[in-house]
Design a protein around this motif. Structure first.
Motif, mmCIF file in Angstrom:
data_model
loop_
_atom_site.group_PDB
_atom_site.id
_atom_site.type_symbol
_atom_site.label_atom_id
_atom_site.label_comp_id
_atom_site.label_asym_id
_atom_site.label_seq_id
_atom_site.Cartn_x
_atom_site.Cartn_y
_atom_site.Cartn_z
ATOM 1 N N ARG A 4 27.161 -4.511 -19.969
ATOM 2 C CA ARG A 4 27.199 -5.244 -18.862
ATOM 3 C C ARG A 4 28.376 -6.433 -18.678
ATOM 4 O O ARG A 4 29.029 -6.588 -17.030
ATOM 5 C CB ARG A 4 26.228 -6.264 -19.328
ATOM 6 C CG ARG A 4 25.191 -6.352 -18.346
ATOM 7 C CD ARG A 4 24.379 -6.722 -18.671
ATOM 8 N NE ARG A 4 22.562 -6.671 -19.702
ATOM 9 C CZ ARG A 4 21.930 -8.144 -20.683
ATOM 10 N NH1 ARG A 4 22.769 -8.521 -21.110
ATOM 11 N NH2 ARG A 4 21.370 -6.750 -21.665
ATOM 12 N N ARG A 5 28.819 -6.794 -19.474
ATOM 13 C CA ARG A 5 30.676 -7.131 -19.687
ATOM 14 C C ARG A 5 31.675 -6.286 -18.593
ATOM 15 O O ARG A 5 32.371 -6.292 -17.854
ATOM 16 C CB ARG A 5 30.873 -7.339 -20.995
ATOM 17 C CG ARG A 5 32.569 -8.876 -20.741
ATOM 18 C CD ARG A 5 32.371 -9.445 -21.635
ATOM 19 N NE ARG A 5 33.720 -7.966 -22.718
ATOM 20 C CZ ARG A 5 33.167 -8.182 -23.447
ATOM 21 N NH1 ARG A 5 33.236 -8.876 -24.774
ATOM 22 N NH2 ARG A 5 34.692 -7.059 -23.906
ATOM 23 N N PHE A 6 31.066 -5.297 -19.158
ATOM 24 C CA PHE A 6 32.261 -4.465 -18.586
ATOM 25 C C PHE A 6 32.404 -3.676 -17.181
ATOM 26 O O PHE A 6 33.224 -3.617 -16.384
ATOM 27 C CB PHE A 6 32.405 -3.305 -19.221
ATOM 28 C CG PHE A 6 33.278 -2.961 -20.801
ATOM 29 C CD1 PHE A 6 34.016 -3.614 -20.928
ATOM 30 C CD2 PHE A 6 32.602 -2.592 -22.201
ATOM 31 C CE1 PHE A 6 35.031 -4.392 -21.744
ATOM 32 C CE2 PHE A 6 33.301 -3.538 -23.053
ATOM 33 C CZ PHE A 6 34.418 -3.210 -23.065
ATOM 34 N N LEU A 7 30.846 -4.160 -16.490
ATOM 35 C CA LEU A 7 30.724 -3.544 -15.227
ATOM 36 C C LEU A 7 31.070 -4.595 -14.431
ATOM 37 O O LEU A 7 30.341 -4.852 -13.043
ATOM 38 C CB LEU A 7 29.171 -3.460 -14.964
ATOM 39 C CG LEU A 7 28.527 -2.248 -15.755
ATOM 40 C CD1 LEU A 7 27.278 -1.913 -15.413
ATOM 41 C CD2 LEU A 7 29.140 -0.575 -14.784
ATOM 42 N N ARG A 8 30.970 -6.121 -14.800
ATOM 43 C CA ARG A 8 31.208 -7.184 -14.293
ATOM 44 C C ARG A 8 32.462 -7.072 -12.998
ATOM 45 O O ARG A 8 33.520 -6.165 -13.614
ATOM 46 C CB ARG A 8 31.929 -8.237 -14.550
ATOM 47 C CG ARG A 8 30.124 -9.308 -15.291
ATOM 48 C CD ARG A 8 30.729 -10.606 -15.882
ATOM 49 N NE ARG A 8 29.417 -10.577 -16.520
ATOM 50 C CZ ARG A 8 29.017 -11.075 -17.665
ATOM 51 N NH1 ARG A 8 30.398 -11.801 -18.005
ATOM 52 N NH2 ARG A 8 27.766 -11.551 -17.931
ATOM 53 N N PRO A 9 33.004 -7.462 -11.812
ATOM 54 C CA PRO A 9 34.193 -7.357 -10.801
ATOM 55 C C PRO A 9 35.259 -8.681 -11.341
ATOM 56 O O PRO A 9 34.883 -9.166 -12.514
ATOM 57 C CB PRO A 9 33.739 -7.540 -9.519
ATOM 58 C CG PRO A 9 32.009 -8.908 -9.141
ATOM 59 C CD PRO A 9 31.628 -7.661 -11.290
ATOM 60 N N THR A 10 36.676 -7.523 -11.892
ATOM 61 C CA THR A 10 37.380 -7.915 -12.203
ATOM 62 C C THR A 10 37.899 -8.518 -11.526
ATOM 63 O O THR A 10 38.554 -7.677 -9.891
ATOM 64 C CB THR A 10 38.076 -6.958 -13.536
ATOM 65 O OG1 THR A 10 38.653 -5.558 -11.989
ATOM 66 C CG2 THR A 10 37.739 -6.312 -15.117
ATOM 67 N N PRO A 11 39.008 -9.729 -11.916
ATOM 68 C CA PRO A 11 39.884 -10.345 -10.358
ATOM 69 C C PRO A 11 41.325 -9.534 -10.224
ATOM 70 O O PRO A 11 41.604 -8.871 -11.481
ATOM 71 C CB PRO A 11 39.937 -11.827 -11.038
ATOM 72 C CG PRO A 11 39.883 -11.334 -13.015
ATOM 73 C CD PRO A 11 38.888 -10.513 -13.055
ATOM 74 N N ALA A 12 41.332 -9.505 -8.962
ATOM 75 C CA ALA A 12 42.468 -8.558 -8.291
ATOM 76 C C ALA A 12 43.719 -9.189 -9.443
ATOM 77 O O ALA A 12 43.930 -10.723 -9.239
ATOM 78 C CB ALA A 12 42.734 -8.438 -7.115
#
Length: 55
Positions: free
Chosen positions: A46-54
């Motif tokens: 779940r953590r890795f599927l979150r969007p990451t900041p640009a």
């Protein structure tokens, strides 16, 4: 088994006690590790599927 000396009796008792302790530690370790391993992949996924900041 027949033990002839006090030393052999003591050695056998020590051996049995150490084996019991080792077996107990091994089983409790397996029981602790198994649930932990089952829970962590879903949380990490779940953590890795979150969007990451640009960047």
């Amino acid at each position: 088994m027949m033990f002839t000396t006090e030393q052999s009796i003591q050695a056998e008792n020590n051996y049995r006690q150490e084996r019991i302790k080792r077996d107990f530690r091994a089983t409790t370790r397996k029981q602790r590790i198994a649930p932990a391993q089952q829970k962590t992949p879903s949380r990490n996924a779940r953590r890795f599927l979150r969007p990451t900041p640009a960047a």
